[in-house]
Enzyme design. Structure first.
Site, PDB file in Angstrom:
ATOM      1  N   LYS A   1      17.575  21.562 -10.555  1.00 47.71           N
ATOM      2  CA  LYS A   1      16.922  20.289 -10.883  1.00 47.71           C
ATOM      3  C   LYS A   1      17.837  19.274 -11.561  1.00 47.71           C
ATOM      4  O   LYS A   1      18.663  19.606 -12.385  1.00 47.71           O
ATOM      5  CB  LYS A   1      15.726  20.543 -11.814  1.00 47.71           C
TER       6      LYS A   1
ATOM      7  N   HIS B   1       0.833  -1.221   0.000  1.00 50.58           N
ATOM      8  CA  HIS B   1       0.000   0.000   0.000  1.00 50.58           C
ATOM      9  C   HIS B   1       0.862   1.265   0.000  1.00 50.58           C
ATOM     10  O   HIS B   1       0.432   2.303   0.484  1.00 50.58           O
ATOM     11  CB  HIS B   1      -0.957   0.042   1.198  1.00 50.58           C
TER      12      HIS B   1
ATOM     13  N   GLU C   1      11.123   8.418 -16.602  1.00 49.75           N
ATOM     14  CA  GLU C   1       9.796   8.932 -16.984  1.00 49.75           C
ATOM     15  C   GLU C   1       9.434   8.505 -18.402  1.00 49.75           C
ATOM     16  O   GLU C   1       8.310   8.065 -18.672  1.00 49.75           O
ATOM     17  CB  GLU C   1       9.764  10.450 -16.878  1.00 49.75           C
TER      18      GLU C   1
ATOM     19  N   SER D   1      16.766  21.322 -15.760  1.00 51.25           N
ATOM     20  CA  SER D   1      15.597  22.132 -16.092  1.00 51.25           C
ATOM     21  C   SER D   1      16.082  23.453 -16.655  1.00 51.25           C
ATOM     22  O   SER D   1      17.064  24.016 -16.181  1.00 51.25           O
ATOM     23  CB  SER D   1      14.771  22.364 -14.821  1.00 51.25           C
TER      24      SER D   1
END
Ligand code: ARG
Length: 497
Positions: free
Chosen positions: A310, A183, A317, A304
């Site tokens: 970043k 979970h 992804e 970024s």
């Protein structure tokens, strides 16, 4: 051959084709990729009809030589392209070859027509004999099987490389631990190697799905004709053997319209995509500041343009995103096949691009995943801290009480109370005073603290497939052994091309 009709089928037609329709229905702009497969299948067919006396030995030799030339022409372009533009850049030259080959044959309807036109340029009218006893319906079925088979073989070796990378990573993690989750809440400590071996299990199932698909599809449609079987008494085993198929397909109607092998491949690819997306998601999550379990390799991350601090997990992804394409293609193929009457229908042409996209997507994923995996760096300290805080040893604690004779249901209750006590005092179970624990149950004794140490918490899972250290070491050794003995079919080279 100036008097050769520009179509393979124009005899019964009096009106020219609508120009727009003509362009719209062509598959050559994408099926040019089947050139190696089409040439290999054509060579196999040439041998078959030579054995039936349609081609003399000399004509067979000329035909085979001509086909070799036809297959080689785009390779010569590639050499020329790389010679003029310096270093051959794989992607660019591929795109340039695509542009060049498609532009070179504006009249080619599909890859079959292209090879016939090119072969005619090479060897003249003799080329037109090659279509004796065959149909494009069996040709495309054969070409696609060859293409899928090649793609499966490339996928298998890519998966093999990825498995090796995962095993190396698991080995280098040694006895280091991390929390497992159910979970997405911390559950019990596990060895990092145990977690990685979960992916090894998934990928081994993927391997077996691809191998199963390969075995099922490895039959040769050549000789099936347009639908009812070749109109000449051909020895179909000649082509089957030349193309390294197990045997000829057993039914001509099925063989010319069957695309199960594409669906099988697509479904195996989708399941692999799902596994990749789960791995990618976990790495993405574990690389967040909130988890801080892994450092993303800079070589596989991006920055970024707006936020200078970043380091983004673009690789994982994109890998997660690619599974959407794979699933989409599998769905498109299933939908395409659904409700098609026997046998060949032109709808089937629509399936080709799905397969090309799957093949490219898998090749792309497997070109980056192994090296990315090898370059991952775990942050062992935060992983261990996370594995040892939050009462992850509660189940081991309940097991301790039940080993002492308390029924597990009761033990669960007692440890629940102990956790409650710990939460109130902001203490882990091992920091609670024995006297306080004994208020909850007489079964607590000094050996409780040993029984809930990190080591014992791991080692109490002493079953096949459990996270006890020696079980994991055993599982790792067995996995390494299986992977080392994997036999990966080696093609992607056509036996006869
Ligand atoms: N380009 C066609 C395809 O991909 C080849 C088969 C054409 N057969 C036919 N009967 N028109 O399906």
């Amino acid at each position: 051959m100036s008097n050769q009709p520009t179509k393979m089928w124009s005899g019964r037609f009096r009106e020219p084709l609508d120009r727009t329709f003509e362009q719209w229905q062509r598959s050559f702009p994408f099926d040019w990729r089947l050139l190696p497969q089409e040439v290999a299948a054509s060579k196999a067919h040439a041998q078959t009809i030579a054995a039936a006396g349609i081609l003399t030995p000399d004509e067979l030799a000329k035909t085979l030589e001509g086909l070799t030339q036809v297959a080689q022409r785009p390779l010569n372009w590639a050499h020329r392209i790389s010679a003029t533009s310096g270093e051959p850049d794989y992607e660019t030259s591929n795109q340039q070859i695509e542009a060049a080959i498609v532009a070179s044959a504006p009249q080619a309807e599909d890859i079959h027509h292209y090879v016939e036109l090119e072969l005619t340029r090479e060897i003249g009218a003799l080329a037109l004999k090659l279509h004796t006893g065959r149909s494009r319906n069996e040709q495309i079925a054969t070409d696609m099987r060859l293409f899928v088979r090649d793609s499966i073989d490339l996928t298998l070796s890519g998966l093999h490389r990825w498995l090796s990378a995962l095993l190396t990573l698991a080995e280098s993690a040694g006895d280091a631990v991390m929390p497992s989750y159910t979970h997405l809440q911390r559950a019990e400590p596990v060895l990092i190697a145990h977690w990685l071996l979960a992916y090894v299990s998934m990928i081994e199932r993927d391997l077996s799905r691809f191998i199963g698909a390969r075995t099922r599809m490895n039959f040769c449609p050549l000789g099936s004709g347009a639908v009812a079987g070749a109109t000449l008494a051909l020895d179909r085993t000649i082509a089957a053997r030349a193309l390294a198929f197990t045997a000829p397909t057993p039914n001509s109607m099925d063989a010319t319209s069957d695309r199960d092998f594409m669906l099988d491949f697509a479904q195996a690819a989708s399941t692999l995509g799902l596994h990749i997306s789960r791995f990618a998601e976990e790495i993405t999550l574990y690389a967040t500041a909130e988890f801080g379990f892994v450092d993303l390799p800079e070589a596989f991350s991006t920055g970024s343009s707006a936020m200078p601090q970043k380091k983004n997990p673009d690789l994982t992804e994109l890998a997660r995103g690619k599974s959407a394409r794979l699933l989409g293609s599998a769905t498109a193929l299933a939908t395409l096949i659904k409700g098609l009457p026997l046998a060949y229908n032109k709808d089937l042409q629509e399936g080709q691009e799905q397969i090309f996209d799957i093949a490219d997507t898998l090749a792309g994923l497997l070109s980056v995943l192994p090296n990315f995996t090898r370059a991952l760096k775990f942050r062992f300290d935060p992983m261990q801290t996370a594995a040892t805080t939050g009462y992850l040893n509660a189940m081991a604690a309940a097991t301790y009480l039940s080993n002492k004779g308390l029924p597990f249901r009761k033990a669960h209750e007692v440890i629940g109370n102990a956790v409650r006590l710990g939460l109130e005092r902001n203490l882990e179970l091992n920091a609670l005073p024995l006297a306080d624990l004994q208020q909850l149950s007489d079964y607590f004794a000094q050996d409780f603290f040993d029984a809930i140490s990190l080591r014992s918490t791991l080692d109490c899972h002493n079953v096949i497939g459990g996270t006890a250290a020696h079980r994991v070491a055993e599982a790792l050794a067995q996995a390494k052994d299986r992977i080392a003995h994997l036999s990966i079919p080696s093609t992607a080279e056509h036996p006869d091309a």
